[in-house]
Motif scaffolding. Sequence first.
Motif, PDB file in Angstrom:
ATOM      1  N   MET A  62     -39.350 -13.666  25.558  1.00 57.40           N
ATOM      2  CA  MET A  62     -38.674 -12.604  25.031  1.00 57.40           C
ATOM      3  C   MET A  62     -39.897 -11.268  25.038  1.00 57.40           C
ATOM      4  SD  MET A  62     -35.937 -13.549  22.016  1.00 57.40           S
ATOM      5  CE  MET A  62     -35.414 -11.903  21.859  1.00 57.40           C
ATOM      6  N   LEU A  63     -40.763 -11.627  24.505  1.00 53.01           N
ATOM      7  CA  LEU A  63     -41.932 -10.435  24.374  1.00 53.01           C
ATOM      8  C   LEU A  63     -42.297 -10.021  25.917  1.00 53.01           C
ATOM      9  CD1 LEU A  63     -44.032 -11.981  21.569  1.00 53.01           C
ATOM     10  CD2 LEU A  63     -42.375 -10.071  21.266  1.00 53.01           C
ATOM     11  N   GLN A  64     -42.224 -10.968  26.866  1.00 54.37           N
ATOM     12  CA  GLN A  64     -42.598 -10.471  28.104  1.00 54.37           C
ATOM     13  C   GLN A  64     -41.296  -9.766  29.073  1.00 54.37           C
ATOM     14  OE1 GLN A  64     -44.377 -13.948  29.172  1.00 54.37           O
ATOM     15  NE2 GLN A  64     -46.557 -13.083  28.943  1.00 54.37           N
ATOM     16  N   ASN A  65     -40.188  -9.972  28.360  1.00 57.67           N
ATOM     17  CA  ASN A  65     -39.198  -9.411  29.182  1.00 57.67           C
ATOM     18  C   ASN A  65     -39.114  -7.790  29.171  1.00 57.67           C
ATOM     19  OD1 ASN A  65     -36.579  -8.759  30.442  1.00 57.67           O
ATOM     20  ND2 ASN A  65     -35.412 -10.487  29.012  1.00 57.67           N
ATOM     21  N   GLU A  66     -39.306  -7.361  30.573  1.00 59.98           N
ATOM     22  CA  GLU A  66     -39.535  -5.806  30.687  1.00 59.98           C
ATOM     23  C   GLU A  66     -38.045  -5.107  30.356  1.00 59.98           C
ATOM     24  OE1 GLU A  66     -41.374  -5.171  34.371  1.00 59.98           O
ATOM     25  OE2 GLU A  66     -43.053  -6.115  33.807  1.00 59.98           O
ATOM     26  N   HIS A  67     -37.111  -5.562  30.304  1.00 62.12           N
ATOM     27  CA  HIS A  67     -35.521  -5.000  30.268  1.00 62.12           C
ATOM     28  C   HIS A  67     -35.669  -4.550  28.820  1.00 62.12           C
ATOM     29  CE1 HIS A  67     -33.889  -6.685  33.957  1.00 62.12           C
ATOM     30  NE2 HIS A  67     -34.130  -7.855  33.448  1.00 62.12           N
ATOM     31  N   TYR A  68     -36.262  -4.890  27.847  1.00 61.21           N
ATOM     32  CA  TYR A  68     -36.358  -4.463  26.543  1.00 61.21           C
ATOM     33  C   TYR A  68     -37.052  -2.914  26.496  1.00 61.21           C
ATOM     34  CZ  TYR A  68     -34.845  -8.752  24.822  1.00 61.21           C
ATOM     35  OH  TYR A  68     -34.460  -9.921  24.585  1.00 61.21           O
ATOM     36  N   VAL A  69     -37.780  -2.643  27.634  1.00 62.08           N
ATOM     37  CA  VAL A  69     -38.381  -1.159  27.563  1.00 62.08           C
ATOM     38  C   VAL A  69     -37.457  -0.393  28.222  1.00 62.08           C
ATOM     39  CG1 VAL A  69     -40.311   0.170  28.530  1.00 62.08           C
ATOM     40  CG2 VAL A  69     -40.812  -2.308  27.914  1.00 62.08           C
TER      41      VAL A  69
ATOM     42  N   ALA B   1     -40.736 -14.860  15.132  1.00 59.65           N
ATOM     43  CA  ALA B   1     -39.493 -15.541  15.561  1.00 59.65           C
ATOM     44  C   ALA B   1     -38.601 -15.613  14.400  1.00 59.65           C
ATOM     45  CB  ALA B   1     -39.347 -16.251  16.506  1.00 59.65           C
ATOM     46  N   GLU B   2     -39.112 -16.380  13.528  1.00 60.93           N
ATOM     47  CA  GLU B   2     -38.386 -17.047  12.104  1.00 60.93           C
ATOM     48  C   GLU B   2     -38.340 -15.845  11.300  1.00 60.93           C
ATOM     49  OE1 GLU B   2     -40.679 -20.291  10.617  1.00 60.93           O
ATOM     50  OE2 GLU B   2     -40.382 -21.457  12.171  1.00 60.93           O
ATOM     51  N   ARG B   3     -39.358 -15.156  11.385  1.00 61.75           N
ATOM     52  CA  ARG B   3     -39.181 -13.904  10.176  1.00 61.75           C
ATOM     53  C   ARG B   3     -38.112 -12.915  10.864  1.00 61.75           C
ATOM     54  NH1 ARG B   3     -44.715 -12.934   7.596  1.00 61.75           N
ATOM     55  NH2 ARG B   3     -44.809 -14.845   6.633  1.00 61.75           N
ATOM     56  N   ALA B   4     -37.937 -12.878  12.074  1.00 60.67           N
ATOM     57  CA  ALA B   4     -36.943 -11.938  12.815  1.00 60.67           C
ATOM     58  C   ALA B   4     -35.689 -12.509  12.532  1.00 60.67           C
ATOM     59  CB  ALA B   4     -37.427 -11.615  14.110  1.00 60.67           C
ATOM     60  N   GLY B   5     -35.298 -13.841  12.029  1.00 59.90           N
ATOM     61  CA  GLY B   5     -34.154 -14.537  12.072  1.00 59.90           C
ATOM     62  C   GLY B   5     -33.690 -15.094  13.213  1.00 59.90           C
ATOM     63  N   LEU B   6     -34.561 -15.283  14.139  1.00 54.81           N
ATOM     64  CA  LEU B   6     -34.362 -16.247  15.461  1.00 54.81           C
ATOM     65  C   LEU B   6     -34.927 -17.748  15.238  1.00 54.81           C
ATOM     66  CD1 LEU B   6     -35.522 -13.165  17.992  1.00 54.81           C
ATOM     67  CD2 LEU B   6     -33.222 -13.882  17.412  1.00 54.81           C
ATOM     68  N   LYS B   7     -34.031 -18.531  15.872  1.00 54.73           N
ATOM     69  CA  LYS B   7     -34.819 -19.848  16.138  1.00 54.73           C
ATOM     70  C   LYS B   7     -35.108 -19.955  17.407  1.00 54.73           C
ATOM     71  CE  LYS B   7     -33.683 -24.440  14.924  1.00 54.73           C
ATOM     72  NZ  LYS B   7     -32.746 -25.555  14.180  1.00 54.73           N
TER      73      LYS B   7
ATOM     74  N   LYS C 131     -36.619  -6.262  17.904  1.00 53.88           N
ATOM     75  CA  LYS C 131     -37.586  -5.302  17.071  1.00 53.88           C
ATOM     76  C   LYS C 131     -38.563  -5.883  16.231  1.00 53.88           C
ATOM     77  CE  LYS C 131     -34.887  -0.831  17.945  1.00 53.88           C
ATOM     78  NZ  LYS C 131     -34.163   0.345  17.322  1.00 53.88           N
ATOM     79  N   GLU C 132     -37.922  -6.751  15.302  1.00 63.14           N
ATOM     80  CA  GLU C 132     -38.655  -7.355  14.267  1.00 63.14           C
ATOM     81  C   GLU C 132     -39.650  -8.315  14.959  1.00 63.14           C
ATOM     82  OE1 GLU C 132     -36.797  -9.096  10.893  1.00 63.14           O
ATOM     83  OE2 GLU C 132     -34.995  -7.645  11.208  1.00 63.14           O
ATOM     84  N   LEU C 133     -39.135  -8.926  15.833  1.00 57.63           N
ATOM     85  CA  LEU C 133     -39.980  -9.847  16.795  1.00 57.63           C
ATOM     86  C   LEU C 133     -41.278  -9.321  17.289  1.00 57.63           C
ATOM     87  CD1 LEU C 133     -40.390 -12.714  17.847  1.00 57.63           C
ATOM     88  CD2 LEU C 133     -39.203 -12.151  19.768  1.00 57.63           C
ATOM     89  N   PHE C 134     -41.113  -8.322  17.859  1.00 55.26           N
ATOM     90  CA  PHE C 134     -42.028  -7.449  18.375  1.00 55.26           C
ATOM     91  C   PHE C 134     -43.138  -6.894  17.193  1.00 55.26           C
ATOM     92  CE2 PHE C 134     -39.866  -7.263  22.328  1.00 55.26           C
ATOM     93  CZ  PHE C 134     -40.849  -7.112  23.370  1.00 55.26           C
ATOM     94  N   ASP C 135     -42.251  -6.382  16.223  1.00 53.19           N
ATOM     95  CA  ASP C 135     -43.346  -5.619  15.281  1.00 53.19           C
ATOM     96  C   ASP C 135     -43.999  -7.020  14.205  1.00 53.19           C
ATOM     97  OD1 ASP C 135     -42.497  -3.538  15.624  1.00 53.19           O
ATOM     98  OD2 ASP C 135     -40.815  -3.532  14.207  1.00 53.19           O
ATOM     99  N   GLY C 136     -43.378  -8.248  14.353  1.00 49.92           N
ATOM    100  CA  GLY C 136     -44.116  -9.375  13.597  1.00 49.92           C
ATOM    101  C   GLY C 136     -45.120  -9.821  14.525  1.00 49.92           C
TER     102      GLY C 136
END
Length: 138
Positions: free
Chosen positions: A57-64, A42-48, A26-31
């Motif tokens: 990840m942003l284009q992965n439709e499973h997240y919807v 991604a870094e702000r969301a804590g993901l490397k 969620k933080e990745l999408f919001d950022g």
Amino acid sequence: MTHTPYGYRIEGGKAVIDETAAGQVKELFDGYNSGLALTVAAERAGLKLYHASAKRMLQNEHYVGDEYYPAIVNSDVFNKANNEIRRRALALGRIKEYKEPLPPTPQTKFKMGRQTKFFDDPFAQAEYMYGLIESEVD
């Protein structure tokens, strides 16, 4: 399923949301929707992640959400992120719209130079004669 997307885990044969990882998604999408670059979001969301991994990840439709995976982000957030990806790619000239190629127009006017040589070999004669043909440019 061959790969479980980040933010989910499998329990009892069903995908369930991993709350910690889903928060990072969620933080990745919001950022990204707030204007950050992919790797910075991604870094702000804590993901490397590398640029391409964050984009996937942003284009992965499973997240919807679908019949197997529960939703982590709503469709408005997902669509906003994907529209922004496309807008940025267009602005950088990375998306070229396909244009139907025009059919080739055959040359219909030709001129031929004067024949001055004769050969005993028919292949040599044909090569010489074809070499005399010139197309006229319109």
